[in-house]
Design a protein around this motif. Structure first.
Motif, PDB file in Angstrom:
ATOM      1  N   SER A  26      -2.923   4.216   6.729  1.00 21.21           N
ATOM      2  CA  SER A  26      -1.534   4.030   6.646  1.00 21.21           C
ATOM      3  C   SER A  26      -0.902   5.445   6.217  1.00 21.21           C
ATOM      4  O   SER A  26       0.113   5.823   6.516  1.00 21.21           O
ATOM      5  N   GLN A  64     -17.444  -5.354  -2.638  1.00 26.19           N
ATOM      6  CA  GLN A  64     -17.513  -3.940  -2.255  1.00 26.19           C
ATOM      7  C   GLN A  64     -16.935  -3.656  -0.850  1.00 26.19           C
ATOM      8  O   GLN A  64     -16.313  -2.793  -0.441  1.00 26.19           O
ATOM      9  N   ALA A 111     -13.148  -3.848  -0.904  1.00 22.56           N
ATOM     10  CA  ALA A 111     -12.614  -2.834  -1.483  1.00 22.56           C
ATOM     11  C   ALA A 111     -12.714  -1.657  -0.635  1.00 22.56           C
ATOM     12  O   ALA A 111     -11.602  -1.040  -0.234  1.00 22.56           O
ATOM     13  N   LEU A 112     -13.787  -1.468  -0.024  1.00 22.66           N
ATOM     14  CA  LEU A 112     -13.691  -0.367   0.923  1.00 22.66           C
ATOM     15  C   LEU A 112     -12.891  -0.510   2.382  1.00 22.66           C
ATOM     16  O   LEU A 112     -12.358   0.487   2.903  1.00 22.66           O
ATOM     17  N   LEU A 139      -5.611   2.004   3.337  1.00 25.90           N
ATOM     18  CA  LEU A 139      -4.729   2.745   2.709  1.00 25.90           C
ATOM     19  C   LEU A 139      -4.603   4.250   3.161  1.00 25.90           C
ATOM     20  O   LEU A 139      -3.789   4.924   3.517  1.00 25.90           O
ATOM     21  N   ALA A 140      -5.954   4.572   3.557  1.00 25.57           N
ATOM     22  CA  ALA A 140      -5.913   5.832   4.303  1.00 25.57           C
ATOM     23  C   ALA A 140      -5.563   6.083   5.513  1.00 25.57           C
ATOM     24  O   ALA A 140      -4.805   7.028   5.815  1.00 25.57           O
ATOM     25  N   GLY A 191     -10.056  -2.219   2.314  1.00 23.67           N
ATOM     26  CA  GLY A 191      -8.784  -1.967   1.449  1.00 23.67           C
ATOM     27  C   GLY A 191      -8.457  -0.216   1.624  1.00 23.67           C
ATOM     28  O   GLY A 191      -7.449   0.118   1.827  1.00 23.67           O
ATOM     29  N   TRP A 192      -9.460   0.650   1.290  1.00 24.92           N
ATOM     30  CA  TRP A 192      -9.277   1.837   1.148  1.00 24.92           C
ATOM     31  C   TRP A 192      -9.181   2.547   2.475  1.00 24.92           C
ATOM     32  O   TRP A 192      -8.279   3.321   2.603  1.00 24.92           O
ATOM     33  N   LEU A 193      -9.886   1.923   3.405  1.00 23.80           N
ATOM     34  CA  LEU A 193      -9.776   2.186   4.768  1.00 23.80           C
ATOM     35  C   LEU A 193      -8.168   2.167   5.400  1.00 23.80           C
ATOM     36  O   LEU A 193      -7.606   3.003   5.827  1.00 23.80           O
TER      37      LEU A 193
END
Length: 56
Positions: free
Chosen positions: A21, A8, A11-12, A18-19, A14-16
């Protein structure tokens, strides 16, 4: 920590990335970025306040 917690966290993170970038692709200056962040934070706080008053 269990294996699920580490997944988890990764994954969080990675989302950070992505957001961040996606936001960086707009190539806004620091001043405009901070203004937009404060504006969105204000919107979320206002909506949360309205919901808490309506439900409370």
């Amino acid at each position: 920590m269990s294996q699920g917690n580490w997944v988890q966290i990764v994954a969080l993170f990675g989302w950070l990335i992505l957001a961040a970038s996606g936001f960086a692709s707009y190539r806004l200056g620091w001043r405009e970025s901070i203004r937009m962040a404060l504006l969105w934070a204000g919107i979320f706080v206002a909506v949360a306040l309205v919901f808490s008053l309506a439900m409370g």
